[in-house]
Scaffold this motif. Sequence first.
Motif, PDB file in Angstrom:
ATOM      1  N   LEU A 140       0.793  -1.230   0.142  1.00 44.01           N
ATOM      2  CA  LEU A 140      -0.178  -0.063  -0.100  1.00 44.01           C
ATOM      3  C   LEU A 140       1.131   1.123   0.030  1.00 44.01           C
ATOM      4  N   CYS A 150      -6.281   3.592   2.915  1.00 46.05           N
ATOM      5  CA  CYS A 150      -5.112   2.822   3.228  1.00 46.05           C
ATOM      6  C   CYS A 150      -5.586   2.221   4.426  1.00 46.05           C
ATOM      7  N   LYS A 151      -6.392   2.296   5.327  1.00 43.18           N
ATOM      8  CA  LYS A 151      -6.645   1.923   6.508  1.00 43.18           C
ATOM      9  C   LYS A 151      -7.912   0.646   5.958  1.00 43.18           C
ATOM     10  N   GLY A 154      -5.860  -2.095   4.163  1.00 41.00           N
ATOM     11  CA  GLY A 154      -5.220  -2.901   5.091  1.00 41.00           C
ATOM     12  C   GLY A 154      -6.012  -3.714   5.881  1.00 41.00           C
ATOM     13  N   LYS A 155      -7.181  -3.353   6.515  1.00 46.11           N
ATOM     14  CA  LYS A 155      -8.069  -4.156   7.150  1.00 46.11           C
ATOM     15  C   LYS A 155      -8.514  -5.323   6.380  1.00 46.11           C
ATOM     16  N   HIS A 158      -5.850  -7.885   5.628  1.00 43.31           N
ATOM     17  CA  HIS A 158      -5.598  -8.786   6.822  1.00 43.31           C
ATOM     18  C   HIS A 158      -6.825  -9.843   6.859  1.00 43.31           C
ATOM     19  N   GLU A 163      -0.273 -10.221   4.223  1.00 47.06           N
ATOM     20  CA  GLU A 163       0.313  -8.958   5.304  1.00 47.06           C
ATOM     21  C   GLU A 163       0.237  -7.819   4.341  1.00 47.06           C
ATOM     22  N   VAL A 164       0.460  -6.631   5.052  1.00 44.35           N
ATOM     23  CA  VAL A 164       0.578  -5.336   4.567  1.00 44.35           C
ATOM     24  C   VAL A 164       1.769  -4.583   4.417  1.00 44.35           C
ATOM     25  N   LEU A 166       3.265  -1.142   4.007  1.00 44.10           N
ATOM     26  CA  LEU A 166       3.048   0.357   4.017  1.00 44.10           C
ATOM     27  C   LEU A 166       4.314   0.975   3.376  1.00 44.10           C
ATOM     28  N   HIS A 180      -3.242  -2.444  10.754  1.00 45.01           N
ATOM     29  CA  HIS A 180      -3.102  -3.409   9.804  1.00 45.01           C
ATOM     30  C   HIS A 180      -1.953  -3.187   9.012  1.00 45.01           C
ATOM     31  N   VAL A 181      -0.936  -2.569   9.577  1.00 49.24           N
ATOM     32  CA  VAL A 181       0.333  -2.562   8.688  1.00 49.24           C
ATOM     33  C   VAL A 181       1.286  -3.698   9.386  1.00 49.24           C
TER      34      VAL A 181
END
Length: 262
Positions: A140, A150-151, A154-155, A158, A163-164, A166, A180-181
């Motif tokens: 991301l 972004c959030k 990320g959520k 997950h 995996e994230v 950033l 969620h990073v």
Amino acid sequence: MTTDILHTIVAHKRTEIALQEEAVSQDFLIQQLGTPRPSKSMKQALAASPSGIIAEFKRRSPSKGDIAPQADPTVIVPGYERAGASGISVLTDPKFFGGNLKDLQAVRPLTHLPVLRKDFIVSPYQLYQAKLAGADVVLLIAAALTVDECKALGKLAHQLEMEVLLEIHTEKELDYLHEHVDLIGVNNRNLGTFHTDVENSFRLARKLPKELLWVSESGISQPDTFIQLREAGFRGFLMGETFMKTPSPEKALSDFLQAVAL
Ligand SMILES: O=C(O)c1ccccc1NCC(=O)[C@H](O)[C@H](O)COP(=O)(O)O
């Protein structure tokens, strides 16, 4: 803040996704998920590795043009694994990087390493695609998203058990950090000017959260720089062009690891 090339890439990406969604709906992708294969953790692989190189499959780039236009990922990626890579990155953007989601799909059964989908992710649709193609991690890019986007992405990543990573380029983009990073990447390449300066990683290292795994991205070519980045606390190193521009990316990675004595 979006820079010019990033703006162009993201605008094109939205059109690309809209066309793909017309052909295959998001609901259809969700139905295809079934019981997904368990993911491999890039964070764990990098933390456990003495080197931490995420070796990238990259045919071309906006900054360099053609790098290896005819390269075959099913040849390059197993070579990277034999040479000692800790993770794999596959650029899946067609227009600007000559990549394809099929490249990622093709290498998935050929490597035991965690695989990153390296693209400009702006839509949930791309996360479902990534999961179906076999990605373990998604990128991301803060500069391509709002904090809320972004959030939310990320959520969902997950929830899909990916995996994230950033990616940030400036201190201000630390505002994009959320729960969620898993890995934080410092891009050494300015996406406005293409100027690449590893000093950016050293500069931002002082500000990075200790609980995340740090990845230095782009423009790494010198063994000395790599050693200094490890000393500064980086445990992941995203490297593409240094290997892909050579006749044998496998040998180039193997030589690099020998030069850093790992
Ligand atoms: O590589 C580019 O020119 C580029 C331009 C605009 C946006 C992204 C770009 N690169 C994507 C990457 O993240 C790099 O491929 C990756 O960090 C590896 O960099 P390098 O080792 O310099 O090939």
